[in-house]
Each structure stands twice: as structure tokens, then as C-alpha cells.
Write a protein that holds these residues in place. Structure first.
Motif, PDB file in Angstrom:
ATOM      1  N   CYS A  48       0.808  -1.115   0.160  1.00 20.60           N
ATOM      2  CA  CYS A  48       0.120   0.014  -0.023  1.00 20.60           C
ATOM      3  C   CYS A  48       0.723   1.160   0.038  1.00 20.60           C
ATOM      4  CB  CYS A  48      -0.868  -0.068   1.223  1.00 20.60           C
ATOM      5  SG  CYS A  48      -2.025  -1.320   1.306  1.00 20.60           S
ATOM      6  N   HIS A  83      -4.142   7.315  -1.461  1.00 27.31           N
ATOM      7  CA  HIS A  83      -3.935   6.201  -0.705  1.00 27.31           C
ATOM      8  C   HIS A  83      -4.532   4.974  -1.659  1.00 27.31           C
ATOM      9  CE1 HIS A  83      -3.568   8.796   2.837  1.00 27.31           C
ATOM     10  NE2 HIS A  83      -4.605   9.467   2.363  1.00 27.31           N
ATOM     11  N   GLU A  84      -3.711   4.226  -1.671  1.00 32.55           N
ATOM     12  CA  GLU A  84      -3.977   2.897  -2.698  1.00 32.55           C
ATOM     13  C   GLU A  84      -3.139   1.582  -2.703  1.00 32.55           C
ATOM     14  OE1 GLU A  84      -2.377   3.508  -7.101  1.00 32.55           O
ATOM     15  OE2 GLU A  84      -3.853   5.149  -6.412  1.00 32.55           O
ATOM     16  N   ASP A 493      -7.736  12.004   7.667  1.00 31.46           N
ATOM     17  CA  ASP A 493      -7.823  10.730   7.054  1.00 31.46           C
ATOM     18  C   ASP A 493      -7.448   9.524   7.893  1.00 31.46           C
ATOM     19  OD1 ASP A 493      -8.949  10.959   4.411  1.00 31.46           O
ATOM     20  OD2 ASP A 493      -7.017  11.572   3.608  1.00 31.46           O
ATOM     21  N   ILE A 495      -6.728   5.879   8.008  1.00 36.50           N
ATOM     22  CA  ILE A 495      -6.282   4.900   7.022  1.00 36.50           C
ATOM     23  C   ILE A 495      -6.433   3.546   7.484  1.00 36.50           C
ATOM     24  CG2 ILE A 495      -4.761   4.141   5.391  1.00 36.50           C
ATOM     25  CD1 ILE A 495      -3.629   6.812   5.155  1.00 36.50           C
ATOM     26  N   SER A 506      -6.843  -5.826   2.193  1.00 39.78           N
ATOM     27  CA  SER A 506      -7.633  -4.601   1.602  1.00 39.78           C
ATOM     28  C   SER A 506      -7.021  -3.273   2.527  1.00 39.78           C
ATOM     29  CB  SER A 506      -9.036  -4.721   1.737  1.00 39.78           C
ATOM     30  OG  SER A 506      -9.413  -4.768   2.960  1.00 39.78           O
ATOM     31  N   GLN A 507      -7.497  -2.240   1.906  1.00 37.21           N
ATOM     32  CA  GLN A 507      -7.025  -0.851   2.524  1.00 37.21           C
ATOM     33  C   GLN A 507      -8.309   0.211   2.349  1.00 37.21           C
ATOM     34  OE1 GLN A 507      -5.181   2.001   0.361  1.00 37.21           O
ATOM     35  NE2 GLN A 507      -3.596   2.595   2.208  1.00 37.21           N
ATOM     36  N   GLY A 508      -8.365   1.032   3.246  1.00 31.87           N
ATOM     37  CA  GLY A 508      -9.278   1.843   3.126  1.00 31.87           C
ATOM     38  C   GLY A 508      -8.970   3.307   3.790  1.00 31.87           C
ATOM     39  N   ARG A 509      -9.939   4.363   3.760  1.00 29.91           N
ATOM     40  CA  ARG A 509      -9.898   5.571   4.407  1.00 29.91           C
ATOM     41  C   ARG A 509     -11.113   6.098   4.841  1.00 29.91           C
ATOM     42  NH1 ARG A 509      -7.403  10.356   0.850  1.00 29.91           N
ATOM     43  NH2 ARG A 509      -8.791  10.089  -0.875  1.00 29.91           N
ATOM     44  N   PHE A 526     -16.253   0.974   9.138  1.00 34.48           N
ATOM     45  CA  PHE A 526     -16.123   0.827   7.965  1.00 34.48           C
ATOM     46  C   PHE A 526     -16.740  -0.840   7.729  1.00 34.48           C
ATOM     47  CE2 PHE A 526     -12.143  -0.806   9.712  1.00 34.48           C
ATOM     48  CZ  PHE A 526     -12.028  -1.990   9.125  1.00 34.48           C
TER      49      PHE A 526
END
Length: 749
Positions: A48, A83-84, A493, A495, A506-509, A526
Motif C-alpha cells: 500500500c 492512498h491505494e 484521513d 487509514i 485490503s485498505q481504505g480510508r 467501515f
């Protein structure tokens, strides 16, 4: 030079070293690339990347470097934050190899480069052995399967150079050479001699460099006709008057056992007490007739087990339950242990803030409950402050009928954090009385932090709410509590990273608005789709870079239900049948699947419980279930400021001031999850080696080219194993199998 002067000198040097890095952070344009420290060779995995507050167009390039080849994994040019997570193919290696991950970020007026080591590791296929049952009579046939899978639970081809069967004396009594799985299920059998020696036998499979072993028993036995269960709490409190135990006897075909039930409960002596010193063991024996459901409920007085000198007794009860069948006198027993606790109640703080502003009024409640969580009404309590001796009593409280007592504190004269304690009223409000084998209510504590102006350390925090077990194949909500102290109004954010089996899933914010007040508190969430690929453990980390450029983080582990991608179901045409009746078994799986199906007399499982194949045994084969550290091979060999301070000034790692200065939660959380972080943030200074020290009985293994020839075995009229077959579902994914029900009156599993 004295120790105090030494500390001052080295602290000055430390801050001088930190100023350039902190200045770089406060000047914005910072980034972070996160990748697992250990990568599975040949697998698809993720890293990431984050770019924060760029004030110009920047290009981030991520390269994986080995001695032979450099591979660009990622390149992105952007003038905006991002952010990815990026998926890539890990290179193949023979065994394991250390490679370098290089991260470059550059623009017209900015350049930064960070390099981190990662370990690429080749995992061997996973192999297990399954026998049709855990115990055999001499003369019976041992039937077994050998299955090999990769780390994704997909069938793998494997050559088994030798499969051997050994008796209790380690004599080889059977062998198979150069058998292959062909990505299917290998099924073999061996007929035991009618004079076979009793004891533990071994099936040993050699697959490459690995040897897999499975044990089974051979003995002359008679299967039990019924089972006995004891339903009692795992732990009891000396504060309760009665201990309840429910005992049931059920035949293997589900009907209740008529007869008598006897329960014996004893509290044993500690091991170091000699027999001559032991008096009569505290015991109670009761006998009742089973009711129409085959059960009996017993009540034991706690006072029987708490008389006399309890220091010579263990803090447990041994409970033995025996069911004697009416008419035949056949009996069966089960044993269970109950832990004894001297905790008779629980205190806790409720609705008390974590942070206060000087001059405000702090309000909160104290809750008191008995050992069974019922309210403790009209209980007198002391509210104490700090750890000082003698204790500083702030207030004397009394709980209401619901077990609550309210309090309030003025903070005009307070200049530090508030350390609150609450305890039951005793002759003296002491904090240090002994609780060893004494009925007591543990002291509860709570810290209220005084809000501070921005500094190197922060009282801001994150908390991931934990759940017991995450349900599989469902979407669940993960909640995050946050406290932000003395932060300027802005957007932040949060994260989050989700990891499973050592890889980033997985990732998210989540965007949080910081309001113009000294303390911002709240909760965000989330949604997480708990797929079988995440089972059996999920690790979640959340971090945020605050407006003050401080970093907060937290990580938490979750267990999931044990489930698999390939769904298999079977159903009989009728849930019950009479002996000799024709019945049909419908098996449903993915098209062209090869399934191993088995049905065993429940009596065998009563005699040898816990010996059958289950999902936990399959998941235990995984090379990585969750990660808790970074391997020493890829710890960065950098000089450590903390090591320098320790060597020159004899400081210790547990010194809270220097730990706050040098360590951030983010770095430690990354380490606990086995993650490497390439970043130009403050945490990059701290990388130092001295600081880092239902499958049930049916299995679906994908497509099968052909079905193995069924093994011909001699079946008796009362088989202990009814079904032991390999069934191919065909293109429809469904197969109907005609069967004749055995004459045994039992439940088949």
C-alpha cells in the motif's frame, strides 16, 4: 560527567538529530509505503502506498531489487494526495531470499529515497492424512486418504516417494512407493492381521523433504451405546452459595438413557502437601434418577469446599459424572474441572471522560456488580486519587438499587493527569491488602489525562472495538473510537489496513472533520466483507496523520468463523431410516469436483473424541495464520539513537519519557503485524535491531480428471464406518448416491 549531565547532553544531541527530520515533516510532502516483511514466492500479494500533502507534482516509484534483476512494481505521478493498494506477482525463489524494496519520491524541489529489506519465502505444499476412524479392532481394514494442497487450499500434484505403516514397535508392516496425487485425493487401505498387536500405529508419508505422520489405535474394545455430557460453568465464585451441574445421558441414536446419575465433586489438595498431612478431601456425592429427557440437575453447596484451611487446597473442583443404564447396569463416566475464583464482584468506571480541561467539572459513575453480574445495591465504596500512601480519599460513594454511584470532581487546582481508583469500603482504605485466597472485589482504575498544548508526544488515541468472532461470508461493521486532543480544525484521513495470513487483504480510508475545540471524540466505522480468504484470523490496523503532523495508530486481532471457498453440502432423502432401508445421498459441490465422503458410527467418536478431521486441523496446516513480528533477516541494520542513549547514560527501554520521545505507536503496530514501512516520516528513524527484537466429513478439491477405483473392502452387518467413498459431482455439480442403511441403530456422522 554525572548521569544527570550525561542525560542532558545526549538528549540535546538527540533533539539536534531529530530537528531536520521533523522539519521535513512539518514542511509537508511526505509519503508511506507499507509491505509485509515476508512475501510468499510466486503468489499475488499487495503493498500500500500513500502520498500526503504534496505541494507540487511528485512521482513515486517502487522497485523490488535482487542481485539479478530490478522490477518496477509501481510508478505514479500526482499533485494530489492518494492512498491505494497495489497487487503484484512476487518473484519465484528456491527456498528464501532477501531482496530490497526501494521507494523514490521526487519532484522539482523535492527528492527522497527509502530502502527496506523484505524476505521472499517459498512455502511447501500442505499435506494431511485422514483415516476413516481413529481406532480399529485387530483384523479390521485401515482405510486412509492423503491430500496435498497449496496455501490457498487448492489441490496440488505431489509425488509421495514412500508411504509406510508402522506398528507400536516401529516395525514397517506396509508400504507404498512413488504414489502420486495428480491434484486429487489418494485413497489407500491396509488390512490388519487378526492377531495385530494393540497400541499406537503410524502412517508416515514422505513428500519431498517433508514427512507427515498420522497416528491411530489398535485395541480390543466394545463401543459405548450412549454418551454422557456435563453442563456446568467453567468457573465459579466463592461468593455464590450453590454450584449447579446438569448431567445427561443420550443413546447414539438420540434417545434418553433411563437409569441413575451419580455426580461426585471434590476439591483436591495441592501437590506439595504430603499424604500424612492431608485430612479428608472435601467432597460431595449425590445420586438421582434421570428424568424423561435422560438428564438430572444437581446442586452442591459452596460451603462444603471452602471450610478449613484453604491454602492447602487447589482452586478447582474435579467433577465426575456417571450414568448407569437401567436394567443392564452398564455405566459410563465423564470428568470435568471447574476453576474456583475468589473474586466476588466487579467494579468499573462508566461515562467518565478520558481527557479534561483545567477548570472543568469531571463527572462520571461507578458501577458495582456481583460475581454473576447482578447489581450490587447499597454498596459503600471509596473513590481514591493517585497511588500515594496513605491513599487520598476523594469521596465515599454508595451505589443505588441498580449498582451505580455518581461522582463529580472540580479541576481548578489540578495541573496533572488524574489517576482514579475505586474500591469497596474496608476498615482502612488501603490499596495493598492481600487477595490470596480471600474473597474480594478487585480495585478498578481510570486515568483522565489533562489536555496539553501540542508537543512531541500526544494524548490523542484510536481504539478498534473488538468482536468475539467475525461471521464468515457476511459483511460486518468494524467500529473505531477516536480522541483527538488540541488539534486545529481540519480534515483527517483515518487509514485502515486489513491483513490475513501475513498478507495485506485490503485498505481504505475514513474522512473525519476536526472541530475547533480542545478535545474531539467520536466513533467511525467501515464495512468488512469477511470472505473465506480472510479465515481464520484477521488483523486490522488504523492510523492517522493529525493536523499537528503527529501520528496515532492502533492494531487489533480478530478471529473469524472457519470457512472455505468451496462449498459442499450433502443431504439424505430422509433424516432417519430403519435398518436395511434403501436411502439416497445427494452431494452438491462445484461442477467436476472430486469429494471424499465418509460416515462413521457416533459410538466410535464417543470412545475416541476429537480425533476426526475438522476445519481447525486444516487451518493449522497454514504456514502463516497471523504475524506478530519481523524476521531477524530483514531487520534494518541502522544505528539507533536509543541504543546510543542507553550505552552512554545507562537508560532502560522501560523509561516512559524516552519511550514517548523515540517510539510511536504506528511503528510498533507495524512491527506487531509484520509490516515494513518505507517513509520519510518520524517513525523512519526508529528502525533498529535493538528496539525490534464446514468441511465436516466432506471435502471439495476442485476439478478431477478421473475417479480413483474404489477400494474393495469386506463389510460386516454392523459396520463402524458406513461410507468411505470418493464421489465425482460431474458437470452439474450434483450427484445422487444410492445406499443401504446398516443394521446398527445409531447416529452416523
Amino acid at each position: 560527567m554525572g548521569t544527570k549531565n550525561c542525560i542532558n547532553v545526549w538528549l540535546t544531541l538527540l533533539l539536534l538529530n531529530l530537528i531536520p527530520s521533523l522539519a521535513a515533516i512539518w514542511g509537508s510532502r511526505y509519503y508511506m509505503v507499507t509491505i509485509p516483511a515476508v512475501l510468499e514466492a510466486g503468489a499475488q500479494t499487495k503493498f500500500c502506498a500513500s502520498l500526503l500533502e504534496p505541494n507540487e507534482t511528485l512521482t513515486m516509484t517502487v522497485t523490488l531489487k535482487s542481485g539479478e534483476k530490478n522490477t518496477t512494481l509501481y510508478e505514479k505521478t500526482s499533485s494530489e494526495e492518494f492512498h491505494e493498494c497495489i497487487q503484484f506477482q512476487v518473484p519465484l525463489v528456491k527456498n528464501e531470499e532477501v531482496q530490497k524494496l526501494e521507494v523514490q519520491v521526487q519532484g522539482n524541489t523535492f527528492y527522497s529515497e527509502e530502502v527496506r529489506k523484505v524476505l521472499i519465502k517459498a512455502y511447501q505444499p500442505m499435506t494431511f492424512i485422514q483415516t476413516d476412524k481413529p481406532i480399529y479392532l485387530p483384523g479390521q481394514t485401515v482405510r486412509f486418504r492423503v491430500v496435498t494442497m497449496d496455501t490457498k487450499f487448492r489441490p496440488a500434484s505431489q509425488l509421495y516417494t514412500i508411504i509406510k505403516l508402522e506398528d507400536p514397535n516401529n516395525n514397517r508392516i506396509g508400504q507404498w512407493l512413488n504414489e502420486t496425487s495428480n491434484s486429487k485425493i489418494l485413497q489407500l487401505s491396509y488390512p490388519l492381521n487378526s492377531e495385530a498387536q494393540e497400541g499406537s500405529y503410524k502412517i508416515i508419508v514422505s513428500a519431498g523433504e517433508n514427512k507427515i505422520q498420522h497416528n491411530f489405535k489398535v485395541e480390543k474394545y466394545v463401543l459405548p451405546k450412549f454418551d454422557v455430557t456435563i453442563n456446568v460453568k467453567e468457573e465459579v465464585s466463592v461468593g455464590q452459595e450453590v454450584i449447579e451441574a446438569k448431567v445427561c445421558g443420550k443413546y447414539t441414536y438420540g434417545q434418553p438413557v433411563p437409569g441413575n446419575v451419580t455426580v461426585k465433586a471434590c476439591r483436591p489438595f495441592v501437590d506439595y502437601i504430603s499424604k500424612s498431612q492431608r485430612k479428608e478431601t472435601p467432597c460431595d456425592i449425590q445420586t438421582q434418577k434421570a428424568d424423561k429427557t435422560g438428564c438430572s440437575t444437581f446442586e452442591f453447596q459452596m460451603s462444603i469446599f471452602t471450610r478449613g484451611d484453604q491454602t492447602v487446597l487447589q482452586d478447582k473442583l474435579d467433577v465426575t459424572a456417571t450414568v448407569e443404564e437401567e436394567g443392564t447396569g452398564t455405566s459410563l463416566s465423564q470428568v470435568k474441572q471447574i476453576q474456583i475464583s475468589y473474586v466476588i464482584g466487579k467494579l468499573s468506571f462508566v461515562d467518565v471522560p478520558n481527557v479534561y480541561d483545567q477548570g472543568s467539572v469531571v463527572e462520571g459513575k461507578v458501577k458495582a456488580v456481583h460475581y454473576n453480574d447482578t447489581p450490587m445495591s447499597h454498596q459503600s465504596l471509596y473513590l481514591l486519587k493517585d497511588y500515594n500512601w496513605p491513599p487520598h480519599v476523594l469521596q465515599k460513594l454508595t451505589t443505588d438499587v441498580h449498582g451505580f454511584a455518581s461522582f463529580s470532581l472540580r479541576t481548578d487546582a489540578l495541573t496533572e493527569d488524574i489517576f482514579l481508583r475505586v474500591k469497596q469500603v474496608s476498615p482502612l482504605p488501603s490499596l495493598s491488602y492481600s487477595t490470596y485466597k480471600v474473597p474480594h472485589i478487585p480495585i478498578a482504575s481510570h486515568t483522565i489525562t489533562k489536555s496539553q498544548p501540542p508537543s512531541v508526544t500526544t494524548t490523542s488515541s484510536l481504539n478498534i472495538k473488538n468482536k468475539t468472532i467475525l461471521p464468515c461470508d457476511k459483511e460486518t461493521e468494524i467500529f473505531i473510537e477516536y480522541t483527538l486532543v488540541q488539534e486545529s480544525p481540519d480534515s483527517v484521513d483515518f487509514i485502515y489496513l486489513v491483513l490475513s495470513r501475513g498478507a495485506i487483504a485490503s485498505q481504505g480510508r475514513i474522512l473525519v472533520e476536526v472541530e475547533n475545540k480542545s478535545v474531539n471524540e467520536g466513533e467511525v466505522s467501515f464495512k468488512l466483507n469477511v470472505s473465506p480468504d480472510l479465515a481464520p484470523e484477521v488483523q486490522i490496523m488504523v492510523y492517522a496523520v493529525l493536523p499537528s503532523k503527529k501520528v496515532i495508530s492502533q492494531s487489533t486481532d480478530f478471529s473469524t468463523e472457519k470457512c472455505f471457498n468451496h462449498k459442499v453440502s450433502l443431504e439424505f432423502s430422509s433424516s432417519s431410516a430403519v435398518p436395511g432401508e434403501e436411502t439416497k445421498l445427494q452431494l452438491t459441490a462445484q461442477p467436476d469436483s472430486l469429494c471424499g465422503v465418509s460416515a462413521i458410527d457416533q459410538s466410535v467418536l464417543i470412545k475416541e473424541p476429537g480425533k476426526t478431521l475438522d476445519p481447525e486441523k486444516i487451518f493449522s496446516l497454514l504456514p502463516v495464520r497471523k504475524v506478530s513480528e519481523i524476521p531477524s533477516e530483514v531487520v534494518e541494520p541502522m544505528d539507533c539513537l536509543l541504543e546510543l542513549l542507553m550505552s552512554r547514560c545507562c537508560l532502560k527501554l522501560n523509561n516512559p519519557f524516552y519511550m514517548k520521545v523515540l517510539l510511536t505507536h504506528l511503528f510498533m503496530d507495524m512491527k506487531k503485524l509484520g509490516l515494513k514501512m518505507a517513509t520519510n516520516m518520524f517513525t523512519g528513524l526508529l528502525q533498529c535491531s535493538k528496539i525490534l527484537s464446514t468441511m465436516s466429513s466432506v471435502y471439495d478439491y476442485g476439478k478431477a480428471e478421473e475417479i480413483l477405483e474404489p477400494i474393495k473392502t469386506v463389510r460386516t452387518f454392523f459396520p463402524e464406518t458406513w461410507i468411505w467413498d470418493l464421489v465425482e459431482t460431474g458437470s452439474s455439480g450434483t450427484k445422487n448416491v444410492s445406499l443401504t442403511v446398516p443394521d446398527t441403530i445409531t447416529t452416523w456422522e
